[in-house]
Design an enzyme around this catalytic site. Structure first.
Site, mmCIF file in Angstrom:
data_model
loop_
_atom_site.group_PDB
_atom_site.id
_atom_site.type_symbol
_atom_site.label_atom_id
_atom_site.label_comp_id
_atom_site.label_asym_id
_atom_site.label_seq_id
_atom_site.Cartn_x
_atom_site.Cartn_y
_atom_site.Cartn_z
ATOM 1 N N GLY A 110 3.191 -3.707 -3.907
ATOM 2 C CA GLY A 110 3.196 -3.949 -5.342
ATOM 3 C C GLY A 110 3.498 -2.639 -6.055
ATOM 4 N NE ARG A 111 -0.798 1.900 -5.509
ATOM 5 C CZ ARG A 111 -1.938 1.653 -6.158
ATOM 6 N NH1 ARG A 111 -2.128 2.165 -7.358
ATOM 7 N NH2 ARG A 111 -2.890 0.931 -5.607
ATOM 8 C CD GLU A 115 0.926 -8.664 2.031
ATOM 9 O OE1 GLU A 115 1.328 -9.823 2.182
ATOM 10 O OE2 GLU A 115 -0.261 -8.346 2.118
ATOM 11 N N GLY A 162 0.763 -1.242 0.000
ATOM 12 C CA GLY A 162 0.000 0.000 0.000
ATOM 13 C C GLY A 162 0.792 1.290 0.000
ATOM 14 C CB CYS A 171 -19.503 1.104 -26.663
ATOM 15 S SG CYS A 171 -19.013 0.833 -28.369
ATOM 16 C CD GLU A 172 -19.220 0.894 -20.438
ATOM 17 O OE1 GLU A 172 -19.420 1.827 -19.637
ATOM 18 O OE2 GLU A 172 -19.984 -0.067 -20.591
ATOM 19 N NE ARG A 198 -4.242 2.494 -10.245
ATOM 20 C CZ ARG A 198 -4.121 3.758 -9.891
ATOM 21 N NH1 ARG A 198 -3.703 4.656 -10.760
ATOM 22 N NH2 ARG A 198 -4.406 4.148 -8.686
HETATM 23 C C1 LIG Z 1 -3.107 -5.601 -3.551
HETATM 24 C C2 LIG Z 1 -2.452 -6.086 -2.324
HETATM 25 C C3 LIG Z 1 -1.137 -5.725 -2.031
HETATM 26 C C4 LIG Z 1 -0.367 -4.728 -2.861
HETATM 27 O O1 LIG Z 1 -0.927 -3.474 -2.826
HETATM 28 P P1 LIG Z 1 -0.128 -2.216 -3.453
HETATM 29 O O2 LIG Z 1 -1.080 -1.089 -3.267
HETATM 30 O O3 LIG Z 1 0.132 -2.559 -4.867
HETATM 31 O O4 LIG Z 1 1.130 -2.082 -2.662
HETATM 32 C C5 LIG Z 1 -0.545 -6.289 -0.931
HETATM 33 N N1 LIG Z 1 -1.195 -7.163 -0.143
HETATM 34 C C6 LIG Z 1 -2.470 -7.518 -0.380
HETATM 35 C C7 LIG Z 1 -3.118 -8.482 0.523
HETATM 36 C C8 LIG Z 1 -3.136 -6.995 -1.467
HETATM 37 O O5 LIG Z 1 -4.406 -7.354 -1.699
#
Ligand SMILES: *Cc1c(COP(=O)(O)O)cnc(C)c1O
Length: 416
Positions: free
Chosen positions: A274-275, A272, A230, A341-342, A310
């Site tokens: 991602g972004r 954990e 997050g 078509c949105e 997004r």
């Molecule tokens: C989506 C998700 C992440 C990654 O979120 P980011 O915003 O990309 O960092 C990590 N853990 C869980 C459980 C998620 O669902």
């Protein structure tokens, strides 16, 4: 201010635009590696700090290989994501399985790989016992409910479907301890694209306090604490990068006050994200194909919402550069739109841009996470190719574009 730099030379851009059919995604290996190192370095006070990359953000094995090389594990939540982690040679404590509403098949594969199981619900303990087995190590996902506010993307915890209540946690750890489970972890995820460092410090504090209570109420020592993902990124050009050192120092401070003082150390710190790892290092290249002037001015491009949803889904801002016109005055106002078509198929609304003509190349920034991965095929729009700009500046295709044959491949119908 309307600038956001592209990390490509003019020559590289020329080559990209002349050689590759649009739309396509491009990821910058150098940037991804640097971000991994920055995150790991910022947590160097914690000997066992580990980042498990949230595979759902960019599920491409060539990218995951780079992350593995930088020492990251994988955070998986589905069979496909576990399969990808396995394919690049991850197993055991390099995989975190944070799923919800999990199928038996998914648990089976996660157990087979020796992944950390991070259970989303109390009833999943019985589900595992009855159908498979309890592994030696288990973690629970905590949902703080009304104790904590969430943020826009993830919503308020009380409304969220994830995790255990506090009482369920105490009961769950006690039960597992009685059943002979040996190692325990705790997890929460209450924010997405959060750019305030204090949010993560608060989350750590909440979990560290919980670790003390768990020891008291369940007699269990928590060995790892997963702060979730997050961490946000600056999508807007005027936004700053999140200060990782502020997060890390704040977490360390709480760790010393709560964990060390109460003789509960060591507790491993996991994340954990991602972004923040790949998001800023992915770009969607697309070409202007039509210009339309009615009540508003529109630039029609050859990518659409099925390449990047997004903006349509969250109203998210993604910066746009027009190649060759980066420094031109941005005195035109356009909606940049795809062909679905949105009417929410718009990459930008009322955006100040330089004058755009047909065949101009547009680059949509910060598309390296939850970009291609969220793609879909509505309206029969197939997903684009993905390329990697390697550290030695070679362009390597890491996924081909889908074709109409792919689109029809699940149908058995004469003429298709
Ligand atoms: C989506 C998700 C992440 C990654 O979120 P980011 O915003 O990309 O960092 C990590 N853990 C869980 C459980 C998620 O669902």
């Amino acid at each position: 201010m309307n600038s956001k730099k592209l990390p490509f030379s003019a020559e590289e851009l020329k080559k990209l635009c002349s050689d590759l059919p649009t739309p396509f995604y491009l990821y910058d290996e150098k940037g991804i590696r640097e971000t991994c190192r920055e995150l790991i370095k910022s947590f160097s006070w914690s000997a066992d700090f580990k980042e498990f990359y949230a595979v759902k953000a960019l599920p491409n094995p060539y990218i995951l290989e780079i992350l593995k090389d930088e020492g990251l594990g994988a955070d998986c939540s589905s069979l496909a994501e576990l399969t990808l982690a396995k394919a690049i040679g991850l197993k055991d404590t390099s995989i975190m399985f944070t799923s919800n509403n999990t199928t038996l098949k998914e648990y089976e594969e996660a157990l087979k790989l020796g992944a950390y199981l991070n259970l989303d619900d109390f009833t999943h303990i019985k589900f595992l016992e009855e159908n498979l087995e309890l592994p030696e190590t288990i973690s629970f996902r905590y949902n703080p409910g009304p104790e904590r506010s969430g943020n826009v993307i993830i919503g308020t915890p009380e409304e969220a479907k994830y995790g255990f209540t506090k009482e369920q946690l105490f009961e769950g750890y006690k039960y597992l301890n009685d059943k002979g489970v040996k190692h325990f972890g705790i997890h929460t995820m209450v924010a997405s694209n959060e750019r305030d460092p204090y949010f993560f410090i608060e989350t750590a504090k909440m979990l560290f306090e919980l670790i003390i209570q768990i020891k008291d109420k369940s007699g269990v020592s928590i060995e790892f604490c997963n702060l979730g993902g997050g961490i946000g990124i600056p999508y807007l050009p005027e936004e700053e990068k999140v200060d990782l050192l502020t997060i890390s120092k704040g977490v360390q401070n709480e760790y010393e006050k709560l964990i060390v003082k109460n003789n509960l150390n060591p507790v491993k710190i996991f994340m954990e994200n991602g972004r923040m790892i790949t998001g800023p290092h992915g770009y969607l290249f697309t070409k202007a194909i039509h210009k339309k002037e009615i009540y508003k001015n529109y630039i029609g491009v050859d990518a659409c919402m099925s390449n990047l949803m997004r903006p349509g889904m969250y109203g998210a801002y993604h910066h746009i550069s027009v190649i060759g016109k980066e420094d031109a005055i941005h005195d035109k106002t356009y909606d940049v739109v795809g062909s679905l078509c949105e009417n929410n198929d718009k990459f930008a609304i009322d955006r100040k841009l330089p004058e755009i003509t047909n065949n101009d190349f547009l680059v949509i920034h910060d598309a390296g996470a939850h970009g291609h991965a969220m793609g879909f095929q509505y309206n029969g729009k197939v997903r684009s190719a993905e390329y990697l700009l390697t550290e030695n500046r070679e362009i390597k295709q890491i996924r081909r574009a889908e074709t109409l044959e792919d689109y029809f491949s699940t149908l058995s119908y004469p003429g298709l």
